[in-house]
Design a protein around this motif. Structure first.
Motif, PDB file in Angstrom:
ATOM      1  N   ASP A 189       0.822  -1.220   0.000  1.00 44.35           N
ATOM      2  CA  ASP A 189       0.000   0.000   0.000  1.00 44.35           C
ATOM      3  C   ASP A 189       0.848   1.259   0.000  1.00 44.35           C
ATOM      4  N   ASP A 190       1.942   1.240   0.754  1.00 43.85           N
ATOM      5  CA  ASP A 190       2.793   2.428   0.820  1.00 43.85           C
ATOM      6  C   ASP A 190       3.366   2.769  -0.551  1.00 43.85           C
ATOM      7  N   GLU A 191       3.738   1.753  -1.311  1.00 48.99           N
ATOM      8  CA  GLU A 191       4.289   2.010  -2.636  1.00 48.99           C
ATOM      9  C   GLU A 191       3.209   2.508  -3.589  1.00 48.99           C
TER      10      GLU A 191
ATOM     11  N   TYR B 158      -7.739  -0.620  -4.370  1.00 43.77           N
ATOM     12  CA  TYR B 158      -7.024   0.375  -3.578  1.00 43.77           C
ATOM     13  C   TYR B 158      -6.625   1.580  -4.423  1.00 43.77           C
ATOM     14  N   LEU B 159      -6.142   1.350  -5.633  1.00 38.91           N
ATOM     15  CA  LEU B 159      -5.781   2.467  -6.508  1.00 38.91           C
ATOM     16  C   LEU B 159      -7.008   3.290  -6.883  1.00 38.91           C
TER      17      LEU B 159
ATOM     18  N   LYS C 297      -9.631   3.629  -4.993  1.00 36.96           N
ATOM     19  CA  LYS C 297      -9.941   4.364  -3.762  1.00 36.96           C
ATOM     20  C   LYS C 297      -9.089   5.626  -3.649  1.00 36.96           C
ATOM     21  N   LEU C 298      -7.816   5.531  -4.050  1.00 35.05           N
ATOM     22  CA  LEU C 298      -6.926   6.686  -3.987  1.00 35.05           C
ATOM     23  C   LEU C 298      -7.227   7.710  -5.082  1.00 35.05           C
ATOM     24  N   CYS C 299      -7.577   7.228  -6.270  1.00 35.57           N
ATOM     25  CA  CYS C 299      -7.689   8.118  -7.427  1.00 35.57           C
ATOM     26  C   CYS C 299      -9.067   8.745  -7.603  1.00 35.57           C
TER      27      CYS C 299
ATOM     28  N   VAL D 141       0.770   7.212  -6.596  1.00 36.99           N
ATOM     29  CA  VAL D 141      -0.330   8.162  -6.815  1.00 36.99           C
ATOM     30  C   VAL D 141       0.092   9.573  -6.432  1.00 36.99           C
ATOM     31  N   GLU D 142       0.822   9.705  -5.333  1.00 35.56           N
ATOM     32  CA  GLU D 142       1.283  11.033  -4.912  1.00 35.56           C
ATOM     33  C   GLU D 142       2.216  11.642  -5.961  1.00 35.56           C
TER      34      GLU D 142
ATOM     35  N   ASP E 289       0.584   4.236  -2.625  1.00 34.02           N
ATOM     36  CA  ASP E 289       0.388   5.624  -2.175  1.00 34.02           C
ATOM     37  C   ASP E 289       1.415   6.541  -2.833  1.00 34.02           C
ATOM     38  N   ALA E 290       2.674   6.088  -2.854  1.00 33.55           N
ATOM     39  CA  ALA E 290       3.749   6.909  -3.394  1.00 33.55           C
ATOM     40  C   ALA E 290       3.574   7.136  -4.887  1.00 33.55           C
TER      41      ALA E 290
END
Length: 283
Positions: free
Chosen positions: A90-92, A142-143, A145-147, A97-98, A94-95
């Protein structure tokens, strides 16, 4: 190469479909997973050629370098940024997408990364199932959810998911792959249900595509069955299809570009079944 062998995929700039769309600009970002080879590589190149700033992500860093080299070889006009990332972390994600958000507005997400393992249900290794679930179903969720919130903030966006004919019907000894492809179609519909007309989604279901994973099986299958490579494709792989030809990865990339475009604004929660008559015809 003999007439009975099968030509490997070869992406040429002339094969890339050009789409006029006001949102296909360098200010808007498309994230593509599985971009180190095959369909993911082709899709990243197609989207960049259509003007989008494209983030190509994959755990295979050498493969991502190959994607950049291929983009340079065919002289795509847009930018491709290689951002290595592990879809089981998940951390990767997150990175990725950021970093993508620093390049522009995230408007498009192509969930393409996939795996395959052949075994009966009784023999299927659960650690392999867990890995396939993480890469092919959990990571797309998850992607998304982030995007999706970022897409909504910038006026809406689109999630495209790579499904398969195995998301419509199943074959034996592919239990995890079958489950993942049915599941990705469920995610696609869920995004549409919650998108409120601003964020939309679609999936793409193909039969056999000339990816490295598929092409590497042909020679061995021909040798083991005592038939030509072309017979493996036409009779074994495409025996149920009406179009006796595998798709090129760039053709699938073109479908992603079309699905992301305003030409497909009514494509929402639906599946593009592009299988040469594989699923809905029989003899």
């Amino acid at each position: 190469m003999s007439e009975d062998s099968v030509e490997p995929a070869e992406l040429k700039r002339s094969d890339i479909m050009q789409i006029e769309d006001d949102r296909f600009t360098a200010d808007n970002v498309a994230i593509v997973t599985g971009a180190a080879s095959g369909i993911g590589r082709a899709t990243a190149i197609v989207l960049a050629e259509n003007g989008l700033t494209t983030v190509a992500t994959d755990v295979d860093e050498a493969g991502l370098d190959g994607t950049l080299e291929k983009a340079e070889e065919v002289a795509v006009e847009g930018e491709i940024h290689a951002l290595p990332g592990d879809l089981t972390d998940d951390d990767e994600m997150d990175a990725v997408v950021e970093e993508a958000a620093q390049l522009g507005d995230i408007r498009f997400l192509a969930n393409i990364a996939g795996m395959q393992h052949i075994d009966s249900i009784g023999d299927f290794p659960m650690d392999t199932y867990d890995m396939m679930h993480q890469v092919m179903l959990r990571a797309p969720l998850y992607l998304s959810k982030l995007c999706l919130p970022r897409m909504r903030e910038t006026g809406g966006g689109v999630v495209g998911n790579m499904a398969s004919v195995h998301g419509h019907y199943v074959t034996r000894d592919k239990v995890a792959y079958n489950m993942m492809k049915f599941g990705i179609r469920g995610l696609t519909r869920s995004i549409a249900a919650e998108g409120e007309g601003e964020n939309r989604s679609f999936s793409i279901s193909t039969g056999y595509v000339k990816t490295p994973l598929v092409m590497n099986q042909i020679e061995d299958s021909a040798e083991s069955r005592g038939i030509t490579e072309r017979e493996v494709v036409e009779d074994v792989m495409l025996g149920q299809a009406r179009t006796k030809e595998m798709m090129e990865p760039v053709e699938v990339g073109n479908l992603f570009a079309f699905g992301f475009s305003e030409n497909a604004r009514h494509l929402n929660g639906n599946d593009l079944l592009w299988d040469g008559g594989y699923t809905h015809t029989y003899e």
